[in-house]
Design a protein around this motif. Structure first.
Motif, short mmCIF file in Angstrom:
data_model
loop_
_atom_site.label_atom_id
_atom_site.label_comp_id
_atom_site.label_asym_id
_atom_site.label_seq_id
_atom_site.Cartn_x
_atom_site.Cartn_y
_atom_site.Cartn_z
N LEU A 185 6.71 -4.34 -0.16
CA LEU A 185 6.20 -2.99 0.06
C LEU A 185 7.39 -2.08 0.32
O LEU A 185 8.36 -2.47 0.97
CB LEU A 185 5.27 -2.94 1.27
CG LEU A 185 3.89 -3.53 1.12
CD1 LEU A 185 3.02 -3.20 2.33
CD2 LEU A 185 3.20 -3.04 -0.14
N GLY A 186 7.31 -0.86 -0.19
CA GLY A 186 8.39 0.10 -0.01
C GLY A 186 8.19 0.98 1.20
O GLY A 186 9.14 1.48 1.79
N GLY A 187 6.95 1.19 1.58
CA GLY A 187 6.65 2.04 2.72
C GLY A 187 5.15 2.18 2.89
O GLY A 187 4.37 1.79 2.02
N SER A 188 4.77 2.77 4.03
CA SER A 188 3.35 2.97 4.30
C SER A 188 3.16 4.01 5.37
O SER A 188 4.10 4.37 6.08
CB SER A 188 2.69 1.66 4.73
OG SER A 188 3.22 1.23 5.98
N ASP A 189 1.95 4.49 5.47
CA ASP A 189 1.53 5.41 6.53
C ASP A 189 0.06 5.10 6.78
O ASP A 189 -0.49 4.16 6.20
CB ASP A 189 1.74 6.86 6.09
CG ASP A 189 1.88 7.81 7.29
OD1 ASP A 189 1.52 7.42 8.42
OD2 ASP A 189 2.34 8.94 7.09
N ALA A 190 -0.59 5.89 7.58
CA ALA A 190 -1.99 5.63 7.94
C ALA A 190 -2.92 5.65 6.73
O ALA A 190 -3.92 4.94 6.70
CB ALA A 190 -2.46 6.63 8.99
N ASP A 191 -2.60 6.46 5.71
CA ASP A 191 -3.52 6.60 4.58
C ASP A 191 -2.94 6.19 3.24
O ASP A 191 -3.52 6.49 2.20
CB ASP A 191 -4.09 8.01 4.52
CG ASP A 191 -3.03 9.08 4.32
OD1 ASP A 191 -1.81 8.76 4.31
OD2 ASP A 191 -3.41 10.25 4.18
N TYR A 192 -1.81 5.47 3.22
CA TYR A 192 -1.25 5.00 1.96
C TYR A 192 -0.23 3.88 2.20
O TYR A 192 0.25 3.68 3.30
CB TYR A 192 -0.57 6.12 1.17
CG TYR A 192 0.72 6.61 1.78
CD1 TYR A 192 1.93 5.97 1.53
CD2 TYR A 192 0.74 7.71 2.63
CE1 TYR A 192 3.12 6.40 2.10
CE2 TYR A 192 1.92 8.16 3.19
CZ TYR A 192 3.11 7.51 2.93
OH TYR A 192 4.27 7.92 3.50
N PHE A 193 0.11 3.18 1.12
CA PHE A 193 1.27 2.29 1.06
C PHE A 193 1.75 2.30 -0.37
O PHE A 193 1.05 2.74 -1.28
CB PHE A 193 0.96 0.86 1.54
CG PHE A 193 0.00 0.10 0.67
CD1 PHE A 193 0.45 -0.67 -0.40
CD2 PHE A 193 -1.36 0.14 0.93
CE1 PHE A 193 -0.44 -1.37 -1.19
CE2 PHE A 193 -2.26 -0.57 0.15
CZ PHE A 193 -1.80 -1.32 -0.91
N TRP A 194 2.99 1.86 -0.58
CA TRP A 194 3.51 1.80 -1.94
C TRP A 194 4.46 0.62 -2.09
O TRP A 194 5.05 0.15 -1.12
CB TRP A 194 4.18 3.11 -2.36
CG TRP A 194 5.34 3.54 -1.51
CD1 TRP A 194 5.29 4.26 -0.35
CD2 TRP A 194 6.72 3.28 -1.74
NE1 TRP A 194 6.54 4.45 0.16
CE2 TRP A 194 7.45 3.87 -0.68
CE3 TRP A 194 7.41 2.61 -2.73
CZ2 TRP A 194 8.84 3.80 -0.60
CZ3 TRP A 194 8.79 2.55 -2.65
CH2 TRP A 194 9.48 3.15 -1.59
#
Length: 142
Positions: free
Chosen positions: A40-49
């Motif tokens: 995973l490259g990153g994430s937040d409360a409403d997404y990841f990538w």
């Protein structure tokens, strides 16, 4: 989001899936992609990538409140063992079998496995065989 290295010459720059259950999708994609060597490259409360795949909730700013329809994605695998590992990992992470690892008739050496993600998207891992990996590129003119 962190900056990534820009890759030129690809047909697809990125893909955005909008899902019902972000936690289930993250568990599925993080597990399935890990065996292919894609973190995973990153994430937040409403997404990841991860790499060029962006996954979010319908409430995220980028989604504009709409779920995506059924999608077929195929991830490249470095070898047959990675296809097998992808299939097993994806099933363990909540995916449903949609085609066990094996040769397919698309071209000689096409080895793939298919799973349905938590939203019913058809997700594939494919190894094109050694002859396809080292084949020279061909220019087709129309």
């Amino acid at each position: 989001m962190e900056a990534q290295q820009l890759q030129r010459g690809r047909l697809i720059d990125h893909l955005h899936l909008v899902v019902r259950d972000l936690a289930a999708s993250r568990r599925f994609y993080e597990t399935a992609l890990q065996v292919l060597g894609v973190p995973l490259g990153g994430s937040d409360a409403d997404y990841f990538w991860a790499d060029e795949l962006f996954v979010s909730t319908a409430e995220s700013h980028a989604a504009q409140g709409q779920l995506t329809g059924r999608v077929h994605l195929a991830f490249q695998a470095p070898n047959r063992a990675a296809v097998d590992a992808f299939h097993a990992a994806a099933l363990a992470a909540g995916g449903r079998d949609n085609g066990a690892p094996g040769e397919r008739p698309y071209h000689p050496g096409y080895y793939a496995a298919f799973v349905l993600d938590p939203d019913g998207n058809n997700i594939e891992a494919v190894f094109h065989g050694e002859s396809r990996r080292s084949a020279p590129s061909v220019t087709i003119r129309f």
